[in-house]
Design an enzyme around this catalytic site. Structure first.
Site, PDB file in Angstrom:
ATOM      1  N   HIS A 128     -19.386  12.604   0.523  1.00  0.00           N
ATOM      2  CA  HIS A 128     -20.060  11.384   0.967  1.00  0.00           C
ATOM      3  C   HIS A 128     -21.571  11.587   0.856  1.00  0.00           C
ATOM      4  O   HIS A 128     -22.079  12.631   1.245  1.00  0.00           O
ATOM      5  CB  HIS A 128     -19.668  11.066   2.417  1.00  0.00           C
ATOM      6  CG  HIS A 128     -20.269   9.784   2.903  1.00  0.00           C
ATOM      7  ND1 HIS A 128     -19.793   8.563   2.512  1.00  0.00           N
ATOM      8  CD2 HIS A 128     -21.324   9.540   3.704  1.00  0.00           C
ATOM      9  CE1 HIS A 128     -20.534   7.615   3.060  1.00  0.00           C
ATOM     10  NE2 HIS A 128     -21.474   8.182   3.796  1.00  0.00           N
ATOM     11  N   GLU A 183      -7.997   9.774   9.244  1.00  0.00           N
ATOM     12  CA  GLU A 183      -7.651   8.356   9.161  1.00  0.00           C
ATOM     13  C   GLU A 183      -8.871   7.432   9.232  1.00  0.00           C
ATOM     14  O   GLU A 183      -8.767   6.254   8.926  1.00  0.00           O
ATOM     15  CB  GLU A 183      -6.607   7.982  10.233  1.00  0.00           C
ATOM     16  CG  GLU A 183      -6.993   8.243  11.667  1.00  0.00           C
ATOM     17  CD  GLU A 183      -7.063   9.735  12.021  1.00  0.00           C
ATOM     18  OE1 GLU A 183      -7.746  10.044  13.002  1.00  0.00           O
ATOM     19  OE2 GLU A 183      -6.472  10.580  11.318  1.00  0.00           O
ATOM     20  N   ARG A 189       0.838  -1.199   0.000  1.00  0.00           N
ATOM     21  CA  ARG A 189       0.000   0.000   0.000  1.00  0.00           C
ATOM     22  C   ARG A 189       0.874   1.251   0.000  1.00  0.00           C
ATOM     23  O   ARG A 189       0.561   2.234  -0.672  1.00  0.00           O
ATOM     24  CB  ARG A 189      -0.924   0.012   1.222  1.00  0.00           C
ATOM     25  CG  ARG A 189      -1.741   1.276   1.273  1.00  0.00           C
ATOM     26  CD  ARG A 189      -2.998   1.091   2.077  1.00  0.00           C
ATOM     27  NE  ARG A 189      -2.801   1.569   3.419  1.00  0.00           N
ATOM     28  CZ  ARG A 189      -3.793   1.694   4.306  1.00  0.00           C
ATOM     29  NH1 ARG A 189      -5.009   1.339   4.008  1.00  0.00           N
ATOM     30  NH2 ARG A 189      -3.553   2.147   5.517  1.00  0.00           N
ATOM     31  N   LEU A 220      -7.275   5.548   2.276  1.00  0.00           N
ATOM     32  CA  LEU A 220      -5.901   6.042   2.156  1.00  0.00           C
ATOM     33  C   LEU A 220      -5.187   5.867   3.497  1.00  0.00           C
ATOM     34  O   LEU A 220      -5.767   6.120   4.558  1.00  0.00           O
ATOM     35  CB  LEU A 220      -5.924   7.506   1.724  1.00  0.00           C
ATOM     36  CG  LEU A 220      -6.489   7.704   0.316  1.00  0.00           C
ATOM     37  CD1 LEU A 220      -6.882   9.148   0.076  1.00  0.00           C
ATOM     38  CD2 LEU A 220      -5.487   7.231  -0.733  1.00  0.00           C
ATOM     39  N   ASP A 260     -14.923   8.266   6.561  1.00  0.00           N
ATOM     40  CA  ASP A 260     -15.934   9.335   6.525  1.00  0.00           C
ATOM     41  C   ASP A 260     -16.098  10.020   7.877  1.00  0.00           C
ATOM     42  O   ASP A 260     -17.196  10.442   8.251  1.00  0.00           O
ATOM     43  CB  ASP A 260     -17.295   8.782   6.030  1.00  0.00           C
ATOM     44  CG  ASP A 260     -17.154   8.056   4.691  1.00  0.00           C
ATOM     45  OD1 ASP A 260     -16.441   8.582   3.829  1.00  0.00           O
ATOM     46  OD2 ASP A 260     -17.741   6.975   4.533  1.00  0.00           O
ATOM     47  N   MET A 268     -12.734   4.578  -4.332  1.00  0.00           N
ATOM     48  CA  MET A 268     -13.176   3.435  -3.530  1.00  0.00           C
ATOM     49  C   MET A 268     -12.046   2.749  -2.758  1.00  0.00           C
ATOM     50  O   MET A 268     -12.069   1.543  -2.563  1.00  0.00           O
ATOM     51  CB  MET A 268     -13.869   2.407  -4.454  1.00  0.00           C
ATOM     52  CG  MET A 268     -15.139   2.933  -5.082  1.00  0.00           C
ATOM     53  SD  MET A 268     -16.354   3.469  -3.858  1.00  0.00           S
ATOM     54  CE  MET A 268     -16.880   1.878  -3.238  1.00  0.00           C
TER      55      MET A 268
HETATM   56  C1  GRF Z   1     -20.943   9.791  -4.989  1.00  0.00           C
HETATM   57  O1  GRF Z   1     -22.216   9.450  -4.489  1.00  0.00           O
HETATM   58  C2  GRF Z   1     -20.016  10.176  -3.875  1.00  0.00           C
HETATM   59  O2  GRF Z   1     -20.657  10.841  -2.819  1.00  0.00           O
HETATM   60  C3  GRF Z   1     -19.507   8.842  -3.397  1.00  0.00           C
HETATM   61  O3  GRF Z   1     -19.352   8.087  -4.572  1.00  0.00           O
HETATM   62  C4  GRF Z   1     -20.227   8.579  -5.575  1.00  0.00           C
HETATM   63  C5  GRF Z   1     -19.402   8.952  -6.769  1.00  0.00           C
HETATM   64  O4  GRF Z   1     -20.201   9.302  -7.865  1.00  0.00           O
HETATM   65  N1  GRF Z   1     -18.312   8.995  -2.594  1.00  0.00           N
HETATM   66  P1  GRF Z   1     -19.535   9.929  -9.151  1.00  0.00           P
HETATM   67  O5  GRF Z   1     -18.430   8.983  -9.600  1.00  0.00           O
HETATM   68  O6  GRF Z   1     -19.006  11.290  -8.792  1.00  0.00           O
HETATM   69  O7  GRF Z   1     -20.640  10.003 -10.154  1.00  0.00           O
END
Ligand code: GRF
Length: 214
Positions: free
Chosen positions: A110, A143, A66, A94, A146, A91
Site C-alpha cells: 500500500h 478482512e 463473489r 477479497l 489495508d 483493485m
Molecule cells: C502501487 O502503488 C501499490 O502500492 C498499490 O497500487 C499500485 C500498483 O502499482 N496497491 P503497480 O501496478 O505495481 O505499478
C-alpha cells in the site's frame, strides 16, 4: 525449494516487475508461478507474458457471485502450485471465503505509511494533507481495507516542489525495494503473528524499515 507465489494485479504491474527481478536471482526463495488479473488488457498481463509466466484473466463478471469468482481464483492459484499470494495493485476487496482459503498467506503493498491513508489514492490523500514524510507498507491481508499487520515500511520525504505525481513516483520506487524483501521473509517462514503485530526473525543486517534520505 523455491516457493510458488501468485501475484494478483489490476494495473501497470511495476511491483510485479520488481518481484520478477528479485525472483530471477538464484538465491531468491520464491518464484512467480502465476499472475492473475481481473482486467484482460492491463500492462501487468503483458509483463507476465513477456516473462513467460502464466497470465490468467479471471473476470468477476463471468461468475454469478463473489464466492464463485473467488473460488475460481483459488482454483487457478492451486493449479499453478501457488503457496503464497502477493497483491500488487489488485483493485478488489477479497471476501472471507478467500481469506479463509489462504490464512495469513496473502501480502499486500500500500502506498502510504499505514495506518495513515488507507484506501484509494493514498498518495493524493497524503499530498493533500501536507505530510512531510510518506512511504509504503507491506502488510498481511485481513478482512479490512489495508488494516492487516505490518511487515515492512519504507519512508520517503515530500520535497518542496513535489506534486502528487512526483510523490507517487518516489513512493513507487520505495515499493519496489520493500516488496521483494517482505516476500522473501514471508516465504522463508520468518513471520510470527501475535494479534495485530508481526515479529520477524530478520536475517543479519536487515531491518523491517527503510528511511530514504532526501
Ligand atoms: C502501487 O502503488 C501499490 O502500492 C498499490 O497500487 C499500485 C500498483 O502499482 N496497491 P503497480 O501496478 O505495481 O505499478
Amino acid at each position: 525449494m523455491s516457493v510458488g507465489v501468485g501475484v494478483l494485479v489490476s494495473g501497470s504491474g511495476t511491483n510485479l516487475q520488481a518481484l520478477f527481478i528479485a525472483g530471477a536471482a538464484p538465491d531468491y526463495p520464491a518464484h512467480i508461478a502465476a499472475v492473475i488479473s481481473t482486467r484482460r488488457d492491463v500492462q501487468a498481463m503483458d509483463r507476465a507474458r513477456n516473462a513467460g509466466i502464466p497470465a490468467i484473466w479471471v473476470s468477476p463478471r463471468q461468475h454469478e457471485s463473489r464466492e464463485a469468482f473467488e473460488h475460481a481464483l483459488t482454483s487457478e492459484l492451486l493449479h499453478h502450485g501457488v503457496e503464497w499470494i502477493a497483491l500488487a495493485g489488485f483493485m478488489r476487496l477479497l471476501g472471507p471465503d478467500f481469506l479463509q482459503a489462504w490464512p495469513e498467506r496473502i501480502l499486500n503493498i500500500h502506498p502510504s505509511l499505514l495506518p495513515a491513508f488507507p484506501g484509494l489514492d493514498a498518495q493524493g490523500q497524503a499530498f493533500d494533507h501536507g505530510v512531510r514524510i510518506s512511504g509504503a507498507t507491506v502488510h498481511l491481508v485481513d478482512e479490512g481495507t489495508d488494516t492487516g499487520p505490518i511487515l515492512i515500511q519504507g519512508a520517503v520525504p515530500v520535497l518542496p516542489g513535489d506534486d502528487r505525481d512526483a510523490l507517487q513516483q518516489r513512493i513507487l520506487r520505495m515499493e519496489h525495494r520493500i516488496y521483494p524483501k517482505a516476500l522473501r521473509w514471508a516465504v522463508e517462514g520468518r513471520l510470527t503473528r501475535t494479534g495485530k503485530t508481526i515479529g520477524i526473525d530478520l536475517p543479519e543486517g536487515e531491518q523491517a524499515w527503510i528511511l530514504e534520505p532526501a
